[in-house]
Design a protein around this motif. Structure first.
Motif, PDB file in Angstrom:
ATOM      1  N   ASP A  87       2.025  43.306 -20.925  1.00 12.32           N
ATOM      2  CA  ASP A  87       2.409  41.913 -20.686  1.00 12.32           C
ATOM      3  C   ASP A  87       3.323  41.348 -21.772  1.00 12.32           C
ATOM      4  O   ASP A  87       3.246  40.170 -22.112  1.00 12.32           O
ATOM      5  N   GLN A  88       4.187  42.187 -22.338  1.00  7.48           N
ATOM      6  CA  GLN A  88       5.132  41.742 -23.361  1.00  7.48           C
ATOM      7  C   GLN A  88       6.423  41.262 -22.710  1.00  7.48           C
ATOM      8  O   GLN A  88       6.784  41.669 -21.607  1.00  7.48           O
ATOM      9  N   ASP A  89       7.135  40.431 -23.422  1.00  9.47           N
ATOM     10  CA  ASP A  89       8.456  39.964 -23.022  1.00  9.47           C
ATOM     11  C   ASP A  89       9.383  41.171 -22.911  1.00  9.47           C
ATOM     12  O   ASP A  89       9.396  42.017 -23.813  1.00  9.47           O
ATOM     13  N   PRO A  90      10.167  41.290 -21.827  1.00 14.85           N
ATOM     14  CA  PRO A  90      11.043  42.458 -21.677  1.00 14.85           C
ATOM     15  C   PRO A  90      11.998  42.667 -22.850  1.00 14.85           C
ATOM     16  O   PRO A  90      12.369  43.792 -23.150  1.00 14.85           O
ATOM     17  N   GLY A  91      12.379  41.619 -23.558  1.00  8.06           N
ATOM     18  CA  GLY A  91      13.283  41.753 -24.698  1.00  8.06           C
ATOM     19  C   GLY A  91      12.652  42.474 -25.874  1.00  8.06           C
ATOM     20  O   GLY A  91      13.325  43.153 -26.629  1.00  8.06           O
ATOM     21  N   THR A  92      11.358  42.330 -26.052  1.00  6.76           N
ATOM     22  CA  THR A  92      10.668  42.985 -27.164  1.00  6.76           C
ATOM     23  C   THR A  92       9.848  44.181 -26.709  1.00  6.76           C
ATOM     24  O   THR A  92       9.280  44.879 -27.528  1.00  6.76           O
ATOM     25  N   GLN A  93       9.805  44.404 -25.430  1.00  8.66           N
ATOM     26  CA  GLN A  93       8.941  45.454 -24.895  1.00  8.66           C
ATOM     27  C   GLN A  93       9.289  46.837 -25.421  1.00  8.66           C
ATOM     28  O   GLN A  93       8.393  47.615 -25.740  1.00  8.66           O
ATOM     29  N   SER A  94      10.562  47.163 -25.570  1.00 16.43           N
ATOM     30  CA  SER A  94      10.935  48.502 -26.022  1.00 16.43           C
ATOM     31  C   SER A  94      10.362  48.797 -27.411  1.00 16.43           C
ATOM     32  O   SER A  94       9.824  49.877 -27.645  1.00 16.43           O
ATOM     33  N   ALA A  95      10.454  47.838 -28.302  1.00 12.17           N
ATOM     34  CA  ALA A  95       9.923  48.042 -29.655  1.00 12.17           C
ATOM     35  C   ALA A  95       8.408  48.186 -29.621  1.00 12.17           C
ATOM     36  O   ALA A  95       7.840  49.040 -30.318  1.00 12.17           O
ATOM     37  N   GLU A  96       7.740  47.376 -28.841  1.00 10.84           N
ATOM     38  CA  GLU A  96       6.284  47.453 -28.735  1.00 10.84           C
ATOM     39  C   GLU A  96       5.855  48.774 -28.099  1.00 10.84           C
ATOM     40  O   GLU A  96       4.871  49.378 -28.517  1.00 10.84           O
ATOM     41  N   LEU A  97       6.592  49.216 -27.089  1.00 10.87           N
ATOM     42  CA  LEU A  97       6.271  50.494 -26.446  1.00 10.87           C
ATOM     43  C   LEU A  97       6.453  51.657 -27.421  1.00 10.87           C
ATOM     44  O   LEU A  97       5.661  52.592 -27.439  1.00 10.87           O
ATOM     45  N   ARG A  98       7.485  51.568 -28.253  1.00  6.01           N
ATOM     46  CA  ARG A  98       7.720  52.624 -29.250  1.00  6.01           C
ATOM     47  C   ARG A  98       6.567  52.688 -30.251  1.00  6.01           C
ATOM     48  O   ARG A  98       6.076  53.758 -30.590  1.00  6.01           O
TER      49      ARG A  98
END
Length: 114
Positions: A87-98
């Motif tokens: 449920d993260q913002d798509p703009g920050t999702q890549s960093a959180e997924l990493r």
């Protein structure tokens, strides 16, 4: 040179000697819980000569306790990791997924090395 282990340590992690961060990942079980299980297992070993059957039962019970504690700790760790990227913002999702991928890799690697 980049030290991945140190880079992944939380900021609130206690420092080691001379102000350096302690090496290695955080233990999966709290030290008091680990110590209690180790004492039970040691007691079983030390009493084996006098009461082998009871010693074996105590060792089995300590093993069961360790297994249950580890499963509970891993379940909680997974819940926390999932909360960090779901449920993260798509703009920050890549960093959180990493970051989540690194944590999954680290914890799985630790399980496979032990």
């Amino acid at each position: 040179m980049y030290d991945q282990t140190r880079a992944q340590q939380p900021a609130d992690r206690p420092s080691g000697p001379a102000g350096h961060r302690a090496q290695g990942p955080e233990p999966l079980l709290p030290s008091d819980e680990r110590d209690r299980i180790i004492r039970r297992l040691g007691h079983a070993v030390n009493t084996f000569e006098d009461t082998p059957g009871e010693a074996l039962e105590e060792a089995e019970s300590a093993f069961d306790e360790a297994t249950e504690a580890l499963v509970n700790a891993l379940t909680e760790r997974r819940r926390v990791m999932c909360a960090g990227w779901q449920d993260q913002d798509p703009g920050t999702q890549s960093a959180e997924l990493r970051l989540a991928l690194r944590e999954y890799r680290e914890i799985t690697g630790r399980l496979l090395r032990t």
